[in-house]
Write a protein that holds these residues in place. Structure first.
Motif, short mmCIF file in Angstrom:
data_model
loop_
_atom_site.label_atom_id
_atom_site.label_comp_id
_atom_site.label_asym_id
_atom_site.label_seq_id
_atom_site.Cartn_x
_atom_site.Cartn_y
_atom_site.Cartn_z
N VAL A 174 34.52 50.13 33.32
CA VAL A 174 35.48 49.78 34.37
C VAL A 174 35.37 48.30 34.70
O VAL A 174 36.36 47.57 34.78
CB VAL A 174 35.23 50.63 35.63
CG1 VAL A 174 36.20 50.24 36.73
CG2 VAL A 174 35.35 52.10 35.31
N GLY A 175 34.12 47.85 34.88
CA GLY A 175 33.92 46.44 35.22
C GLY A 175 34.46 45.53 34.14
O GLY A 175 35.08 44.50 34.42
N ARG A 176 34.24 45.89 32.89
CA ARG A 176 34.73 45.08 31.78
C ARG A 176 36.24 45.00 31.78
O ARG A 176 36.83 43.94 31.56
CB ARG A 176 34.22 45.68 30.46
CG ARG A 176 34.57 44.85 29.23
CD ARG A 176 33.90 45.46 28.00
NE ARG A 176 34.32 46.84 27.83
CZ ARG A 176 33.68 47.69 27.03
NH1 ARG A 176 32.60 47.31 26.39
NH2 ARG A 176 34.12 48.93 26.89
N GLU A 177 36.91 46.12 32.06
CA GLU A 177 38.37 46.14 32.10
C GLU A 177 38.89 45.28 33.25
O GLU A 177 39.84 44.52 33.11
CB GLU A 177 38.88 47.58 32.27
CG GLU A 177 38.60 48.48 31.08
CD GLU A 177 39.50 48.19 29.90
OE1 GLU A 177 40.41 47.35 30.04
OE2 GLU A 177 39.30 48.79 28.83
N ARG A 178 38.26 45.40 34.42
CA ARG A 178 38.74 44.68 35.60
C ARG A 178 38.53 43.17 35.49
O ARG A 178 39.19 42.40 36.18
CB ARG A 178 38.06 45.21 36.86
CG ARG A 178 38.46 46.63 37.23
CD ARG A 178 37.88 47.00 38.58
NE ARG A 178 38.06 48.41 38.91
CZ ARG A 178 39.17 48.92 39.43
NH1 ARG A 178 40.20 48.13 39.69
NH2 ARG A 178 39.25 50.20 39.70
N LEU A 179 37.59 42.74 34.63
CA LEU A 179 37.30 41.32 34.50
C LEU A 179 38.13 40.64 33.41
O LEU A 179 37.93 39.47 33.12
CB LEU A 179 35.81 41.13 34.21
CG LEU A 179 34.88 41.45 35.39
CD1 LEU A 179 33.43 41.34 34.97
CD2 LEU A 179 35.17 40.53 36.58
N ARG A 180 39.06 41.37 32.83
CA ARG A 180 39.93 40.76 31.82
C ARG A 180 40.79 39.67 32.48
O ARG A 180 41.03 39.69 33.67
CB ARG A 180 40.86 41.82 31.21
CG ARG A 180 40.15 42.78 30.26
CD ARG A 180 41.15 43.73 29.64
NE ARG A 180 40.51 44.68 28.76
CZ ARG A 180 40.18 44.43 27.50
NH1 ARG A 180 40.46 43.25 26.98
NH2 ARG A 180 39.58 45.35 26.76
N PRO A 181 41.30 38.72 31.70
CA PRO A 181 42.23 37.73 32.25
C PRO A 181 43.40 38.42 32.96
O PRO A 181 43.92 39.42 32.46
CB PRO A 181 42.70 36.96 31.00
CG PRO A 181 41.58 37.13 30.03
CD PRO A 181 41.01 38.50 30.27
N ASP A 182 43.78 37.88 34.10
CA ASP A 182 44.78 38.56 34.93
C ASP A 182 45.90 37.60 35.31
O ASP A 182 45.96 37.10 36.44
CB ASP A 182 44.10 39.11 36.19
CG ASP A 182 44.95 40.13 36.92
OD1 ASP A 182 46.12 40.33 36.50
OD2 ASP A 182 44.48 40.73 37.88
N PRO A 183 46.83 37.35 34.39
CA PRO A 183 47.91 36.39 34.68
C PRO A 183 48.86 36.87 35.77
O PRO A 183 49.63 36.06 36.31
CB PRO A 183 48.63 36.26 33.34
CG PRO A 183 48.32 37.54 32.61
CD PRO A 183 46.93 37.89 33.02
N ASP A 184 48.82 38.16 36.10
CA ASP A 184 49.76 38.69 37.10
C ASP A 184 49.09 38.93 38.45
O ASP A 184 49.63 39.65 39.30
CB ASP A 184 50.35 40.01 36.60
CG ASP A 184 51.16 39.82 35.34
OD1 ASP A 184 52.15 39.06 35.38
OD2 ASP A 184 50.80 40.40 34.30
N ARG A 185 47.95 38.31 38.69
CA ARG A 185 47.21 38.62 39.92
C ARG A 185 47.96 38.19 41.18
O ARG A 185 47.68 38.70 42.27
CB ARG A 185 45.82 37.97 39.88
CG ARG A 185 45.81 36.46 39.81
CD ARG A 185 44.38 35.94 39.61
NE ARG A 185 44.29 34.49 39.51
CZ ARG A 185 44.51 33.82 38.39
NH1 ARG A 185 44.84 34.48 37.29
NH2 ARG A 185 44.39 32.51 38.36
N TYR A 186 48.89 37.25 41.07
CA TYR A 186 49.64 36.81 42.24
C TYR A 186 51.04 37.44 42.32
O TYR A 186 51.83 37.08 43.20
CB TYR A 186 49.77 35.28 42.25
CG TYR A 186 48.44 34.57 42.32
CD1 TYR A 186 47.58 34.77 43.40
CD2 TYR A 186 48.05 33.69 41.30
CE1 TYR A 186 46.34 34.12 43.46
CE2 TYR A 186 46.83 33.04 41.36
CZ TYR A 186 45.98 33.27 42.44
OH TYR A 186 44.77 32.63 42.49
N GLU A 187 51.33 38.35 41.40
CA GLU A 187 52.64 39.00 41.40
C GLU A 187 52.76 39.92 42.61
O GLU A 187 51.80 40.60 42.99
CB GLU A 187 52.83 39.78 40.10
CG GLU A 187 54.24 40.28 39.88
CD GLU A 187 55.25 39.15 39.70
OE1 GLU A 187 56.36 39.29 40.23
OE2 GLU A 187 54.92 38.14 39.06
#
Length: 357
Positions: free
Chosen positions: A32-45
């Motif tokens: 889970v932690g590995r998935e959540r730490l992926r690059p997140d280009p949509d974090r401000y969407e």
């Protein structure tokens, strides 16, 4: 059933669209932690924050349907979006955001019965056929008589369009001038295996109906426990709903949130109508309409073969297969779906403009 077990089961059943998959319940927290730490280009969407003019439409059995309208009331063309099982109208986030650029087009989004902000259905009306009647009510309440309409449906939303065609074929060609079907099926969903080997798939198909019924009877308990399984739900959502390994964690969380907000008994109530869905013959009503069919090439819930079967029944329709596309392809690869809808609108616009002249 203890709370921890209920949480894991609820997360799995909710995420897999009540077709449940227990094989991933043992997912480890490090994953889970590995998935959540992926690059997140949509974090401000602004997922879930786009809102239109609200309207309540009563279905023919009295259930209030939550509808929102974007765009000018005097537009020449209306596009109505129907979402999928365990989702809400917010699943069309990117299309809602980006298609706002289209001139002289009104967009209508609605929550199907028992989903999102719409009212709860009784068990006898938790059916695809009833959803087709609901779509008719939405069209009649948000458009003028004779006004041309394009229908867009994802998953169960596409089945809703097929149910409307089956029950009200006279609308297609007169009111409905175009159709977009995204990751959906005309039937045989009871054969679903979620990509498991055939031997396991057979066991899976036999077991799921009984499991879903049992969990539906314990819906309140399972809903309380689903919070405990939140991390597992994230992993299951990532594995089942998406294909692209680079998908933004924010999108995964957004989808998991929609699924998690769907009560377990609603999931159980709608499962039988999905398994029994058979509208292949109804597709004949759409044969002469401009149509586009979008499939994800790695969709585990409505595999590509289902979209190809629809395309075979609609030989003049455009078939678009999205590479590394999962079940929620309109969020995973939004440009592909947005462009397909925009192109369809462009094809039918002359008809709309002629009628409004």
């Amino acid at each position: 059933m203890n709370k921890k077990r209920a949480g894991l089961i609820g997360a799995a059943i909710g995420t897999a669209g009540a077709i449940g998959v227990g094989a991933v319940v043992g997912a480890r927290r490090y994953a889970v932690g590995r998935e959540r730490l992926r690059p997140d280009p949509d974090r401000y969407e602004r997922f879930g924050e786009l809102r239109g003019r609200p309207q309540t439409v009563l279905a023919n059995d009295g259930v209030p349907l939550h509808v929102e309208v974007d765009g000018p009331d005097d537009a020449a063309l209306t596009v109505v979006f129907s979402h999928g099982y365990c989702l809400t109208q917010d699943s069309w986030h990117f299309q809602r955001r980006d298609l706002a650029r289209l001139d002289d087009v009104r967009m209508v989004f609605w929550d199907q019965r028992s989903h999102g902000r719409s009212g709860r259905s009784d068990l006898t009306h938790a059916t695809i056929d009833q959803c087709g009647d609901d779509l008719l009510a939405v069209i009649e309440a948000t458009t003028s008589p004779g006004e041309p309409v394009v229908l867009v449906g994802h998953s169960m939303g596409g089945m809703t369009i097929m149910a409307l065609a089956d029950r009200h074929p006279e609308l297609f060609g007169s009111r409905v001038v175009g159709v977009a079907l995204v990751n959906t099926s005309s039937g045989q969903l009871a054969e679903l295996t979620l990509g498991l080997p055939e031997l396991f798939g057979k066991v899976f198909r036999r077991a799921v109906p009984g499991v879903v019924r049992g969990i539906g009877k314990r819906g309140a308990l399972v809903d309380k426990g689903r919070r405990i399984g939140a991390d597992v739900a994230f992993v299951i959502t990532r594995r089942i709903a998406f294909a692209d390994r680079e998908v933004s964690p924010s999108i995964v969380e957004f989808v998991e949130g929609m699924i998690g907000s769907t009560p377990t008994d609603v999931i159980a109530e709608f499962y039988p109508t999905l398994a029994e869905h058979d509208k292949l013959e109804a597709l004949g009503v759409l044969r002469d309409l401009p149509a586009v069919i979008v499939v994800g090439d790695d969709d585990r819930l409505t595999p590509p073969a289902h979209g190809r079967a629809i395309a075979a029944a609609l030989p003049d329709a455009e078939l678009i297969e999205v590479t590394e596309g999962g079940h929620v392809v309109m969020l995973e690869h939004p440009e592909a779906v947005t462009d397909a809808i925009a192109e369809l609108v462009g094809r039918v616009r002359p008809v709309a403009e002629e009628r409004s002249a």
